[in-house]
Every structure is written in structure tokens, then in C-alpha cells.
Design a protein around this motif. Structure first.
Motif, PDB file in Angstrom:
ATOM      1  N   MET A   1     -12.880   1.075  -0.948  1.00 18.52           N
ATOM      2  CA  MET A   1     -11.873   1.047   0.107  1.00 18.52           C
ATOM      3  C   MET A   1     -11.713   2.490   0.586  1.00 18.52           C
ATOM      4  SD  MET A   1      -8.009  -0.463   0.205  1.00 18.52           S
ATOM      5  CE  MET A   1      -6.934   0.935  -0.054  1.00 18.52           C
ATOM      6  N   PRO A   2     -11.895   2.721   1.879  1.00 21.50           N
ATOM      7  CA  PRO A   2     -11.772   4.092   2.372  1.00 21.50           C
ATOM      8  C   PRO A   2     -10.320   4.570   2.354  1.00 21.50           C
ATOM      9  CG  PRO A   2     -12.077   2.586   4.201  1.00 21.50           C
ATOM     10  CD  PRO A   2     -12.235   1.780   2.939  1.00 21.50           C
ATOM     11  N   ALA A   3     -10.156   5.872   2.389  1.00 24.89           N
ATOM     12  CA  ALA A   3      -8.826   6.457   2.487  1.00 24.89           C
ATOM     13  C   ALA A   3      -8.220   6.081   3.839  1.00 24.89           C
ATOM     14  CB  ALA A   3      -8.913   7.973   2.353  1.00 24.89           C
ATOM     15  N   ASN A   4      -6.913   5.977   3.867  1.00 24.44           N
ATOM     16  CA  ASN A   4      -6.188   5.613   5.088  1.00 24.44           C
ATOM     17  C   ASN A   4      -5.138   6.674   5.377  1.00 24.44           C
ATOM     18  OD1 ASN A   4      -7.173   2.769   5.762  1.00 24.44           O
ATOM     19  ND2 ASN A   4      -6.757   2.671   3.575  1.00 24.44           N
ATOM     20  N   ALA A   5      -5.593   7.824   5.862  1.00 27.08           N
ATOM     21  CA  ALA A   5      -4.692   8.954   6.111  1.00 27.08           C
ATOM     22  C   ALA A   5      -3.658   8.650   7.186  1.00 27.08           C
ATOM     23  CB  ALA A   5      -5.513  10.180   6.499  1.00 27.08           C
ATOM     24  N   GLN A   6      -3.898   7.641   8.022  1.00 26.49           N
ATOM     25  CA  GLN A   6      -2.951   7.291   9.076  1.00 26.49           C
ATOM     26  C   GLN A   6      -1.758   6.511   8.550  1.00 26.49           C
ATOM     27  OE1 GLN A   6      -5.683   5.575   8.438  1.00 26.49           O
ATOM     28  NE2 GLN A   6      -5.380   3.429   8.904  1.00 26.49           N
ATOM     29  N   VAL A   7      -1.790   6.143   7.269  1.00 23.54           N
ATOM     30  CA  VAL A   7      -0.693   5.402   6.645  1.00 23.54           C
ATOM     31  C   VAL A   7       0.191   6.390   5.888  1.00 23.54           C
ATOM     32  CG1 VAL A   7      -0.091   3.583   4.996  1.00 23.54           C
ATOM     33  CG2 VAL A   7      -2.130   3.340   6.423  1.00 23.54           C
ATOM     34  N   SER A   8       1.469   6.419   6.248  1.00 21.92           N
ATOM     35  CA  SER A   8       2.416   7.310   5.560  1.00 21.92           C
ATOM     36  C   SER A   8       2.772   6.722   4.199  1.00 21.92           C
ATOM     37  CB  SER A   8       3.678   7.479   6.402  1.00 21.92           C
ATOM     38  OG  SER A   8       4.461   6.295   6.360  1.00 21.92           O
ATOM     39  N   PRO A   9       3.312   7.539   3.291  1.00 24.65           N
ATOM     40  CA  PRO A   9       3.738   7.007   1.997  1.00 24.65           C
ATOM     41  C   PRO A   9       4.762   5.872   2.131  1.00 24.65           C
ATOM     42  CG  PRO A   9       3.559   9.379   1.864  1.00 24.65           C
ATOM     43  CD  PRO A   9       3.366   9.010   3.315  1.00 24.65           C
ATOM     44  N   ASP A  10       5.700   5.995   3.053  1.00 27.44           N
ATOM     45  CA  ASP A  10       6.688   4.918   3.248  1.00 27.44           C
ATOM     46  C   ASP A  10       6.027   3.647   3.756  1.00 27.44           C
ATOM     47  OD1 ASP A  10       8.819   6.418   2.347  1.00 27.44           O
ATOM     48  OD2 ASP A  10       9.462   7.036   4.355  1.00 27.44           O
ATOM     49  N   GLU A  11       5.074   3.778   4.675  1.00 31.37           N
ATOM     50  CA  GLU A  11       4.358   2.606   5.178  1.00 31.37           C
ATOM     51  C   GLU A  11       3.532   1.965   4.071  1.00 31.37           C
ATOM     52  OE1 GLU A  11       3.704   3.841   9.858  1.00 31.37           O
ATOM     53  OE2 GLU A  11       2.320   4.620   8.338  1.00 31.37           O
ATOM     54  N   ALA A  12       2.893   2.791   3.238  1.00 35.44           N
ATOM     55  CA  ALA A  12       2.095   2.266   2.127  1.00 35.44           C
ATOM     56  C   ALA A  12       2.978   1.468   1.172  1.00 35.44           C
ATOM     57  CB  ALA A  12       1.390   3.397   1.392  1.00 35.44           C
ATOM     58  N   LYS A  13       4.162   1.978   0.876  1.00 31.55           N
ATOM     59  CA  LYS A  13       5.087   1.269  -0.012  1.00 31.55           C
ATOM     60  C   LYS A  13       5.519  -0.054   0.608  1.00 31.55           C
ATOM     61  CE  LYS A  13       6.865   5.394  -2.249  1.00 31.55           C
ATOM     62  NZ  LYS A  13       8.014   6.290  -2.388  1.00 31.55           N
ATOM     63  N   LYS A  14       5.782  -0.041   1.901  1.00 25.47           N
ATOM     64  CA  LYS A  14       6.200  -1.262   2.585  1.00 25.47           C
ATOM     65  C   LYS A  14       5.068  -2.293   2.587  1.00 25.47           C
ATOM     66  CE  LYS A  14       8.221  -2.868   6.892  1.00 25.47           C
ATOM     67  NZ  LYS A  14       8.693  -2.538   8.230  1.00 25.47           N
ATOM     68  N   LEU A  15       3.845  -1.844   2.872  1.00 30.44           N
ATOM     69  CA  LEU A  15       2.689  -2.744   2.863  1.00 30.44           C
ATOM     70  C   LEU A  15       2.471  -3.342   1.480  1.00 30.44           C
ATOM     71  CD1 LEU A  15       0.241  -0.642   5.037  1.00 30.44           C
ATOM     72  CD2 LEU A  15       1.060  -2.940   5.590  1.00 30.44           C
ATOM     73  N   VAL A  16       2.513  -2.514   0.454  1.00 30.18           N
ATOM     74  CA  VAL A  16       2.276  -2.982  -0.913  1.00 30.18           C
ATOM     75  C   VAL A  16       3.373  -3.940  -1.359  1.00 30.18           C
ATOM     76  CG1 VAL A  16       2.190  -2.238  -3.323  1.00 30.18           C
ATOM     77  CG2 VAL A  16       0.822  -1.047  -1.598  1.00 30.18           C
ATOM     78  N   ALA A  17       4.616  -3.648  -1.009  1.00 27.49           N
ATOM     79  CA  ALA A  17       5.706  -4.569  -1.371  1.00 27.49           C
ATOM     80  C   ALA A  17       5.457  -5.936  -0.754  1.00 27.49           C
ATOM     81  CB  ALA A  17       7.045  -4.005  -0.906  1.00 27.49           C
ATOM     82  N   TRP A  18       5.000  -5.960   0.475  1.00 29.03           N
ATOM     83  CA  TRP A  18       4.692  -7.215   1.155  1.00 29.03           C
ATOM     84  C   TRP A  18       3.489  -7.907   0.490  1.00 29.03           C
ATOM     85  CZ3 TRP A  18       0.357  -8.022   4.579  1.00 29.03           C
ATOM     86  CH2 TRP A  18       0.349  -9.291   5.171  1.00 29.03           C
ATOM     87  N   ILE A  19       2.438  -7.149   0.230  1.00 27.43           N
ATOM     88  CA  ILE A  19       1.235  -7.710  -0.392  1.00 27.43           C
ATOM     89  C   ILE A  19       1.572  -8.361  -1.729  1.00 27.43           C
ATOM     90  CG2 ILE A  19      -0.972  -7.100  -1.485  1.00 27.43           C
ATOM     91  CD1 ILE A  19      -1.206  -4.918   0.785  1.00 27.43           C
ATOM     92  N   LEU A  20       2.395  -7.697  -2.520  1.00 30.87           N
ATOM     93  CA  LEU A  20       2.726  -8.217  -3.852  1.00 30.87           C
ATOM     94  C   LEU A  20       3.587  -9.474  -3.815  1.00 30.87           C
ATOM     95  CD1 LEU A  20       3.231  -4.863  -5.792  1.00 30.87           C
ATOM     96  CD2 LEU A  20       1.285  -6.464  -5.940  1.00 30.87           C
ATOM     97  N   THR A  21       4.113  -9.831  -2.651  1.00 30.90           N
ATOM     98  CA  THR A  21       4.885 -11.079  -2.541  1.00 30.90           C
ATOM     99  C   THR A  21       4.016 -12.256  -2.135  1.00 30.90           C
ATOM    100  OG1 THR A  21       5.481 -10.769  -0.206  1.00 30.90           O
ATOM    101  CG2 THR A  21       6.966  -9.820  -1.855  1.00 30.90           C
TER     102      THR A  21
END
Length: 104
Positions: A82-102
Motif C-alpha cells: 500500500m503506497p504512502a498517502n501524504a495527502q491524508v492528514s493524521p485526523d483524516e486517517a483516524k476518521k477513516l480508520v474509525a469508519w473502516i473498523l465499524t
């Protein structure tokens, strides 16, 4: 008239409950995550349902996965990194992961 109001109230309740999930799908789409991932089937990367199942119950999963979203990773789901996603901020990454884990 009561029936119409009841239907409107029901629709408002559904919209209120589904809006956060839809917003996170919008974020995943905007950040190009959906180019390699789908909610319920493997594309280039694993489905979000498979990710949620694999990491269910792991206390550090959200932090670990948020870091992988930003930095990229390899070896966990096969040979395709999986390539790095520098365009994703830490807050966005947390929001995405929280959604994914549901995803179930």
C-alpha cells in the motif's frame, strides 16, 4: 396528515443515522482510497470488512492502521504494497480508520 408526518420523521431519523457513515465513505472516495479498496470485496487491497474483522478487538488497531494509511505498508495482505498517502492528514486517517473498523 399524521402518516405523512410519520414518514417524514422516519426519513429524517434514517438520514441522521446514515450521514456519518456516508460522510466517511465520501472522505475515503475523496482521498482515493476506493481506487484500491471496496467495502465488501477485495480489489487491489483487502475489503474494509476484512480489515475490520482482522483487527477486531485489538486495542492498538486504530493507531496502527492510521499510521499505515499515511506511511503505507506491505506484507500483511500479500505482496502488493500500500503506497504512502501524504495527502491524508493524521485526523483524516483516524476518521477513516474509525469508519473502516465499524464495517461488518
Amino acid at each position: 396528515m399524521k402518516r405523512i408526518l410519520s414518514v417524514i420523521a422516519s426519513m429524517a431519523a434514517v438520514f441522521a443515522v446514515s450521514t456519518p457513515a456516508f460522510a466517511d465513505l465520501q472522505l475515503a472516495t475523496a482521498k482515493n482510497c476506493m481506487a484500491c479498496h471496496a467495502i465488501d470485496k477485495k480489489l487491489v487491497g483487502p475489503s474494509y470488512k476484512d480489515v475490520a474483522a482482522k483487527y477486531a478487538g485489538q486495542k492498538d488497531a486504530a493507531d496502527k492502521l492510521a499510521a499505515k494509511v499515511i506511511k503505507g505498508g506491505s506484507g500483511v495482505w500479500g505482496p502488493v504494497p500500500m503506497p504512502a498517502n501524504a495527502q491524508v492528514s493524521p485526523d483524516e486517517a483516524k476518521k477513516l480508520v474509525a469508519w473502516i473498523l465499524t464495517q461488518k
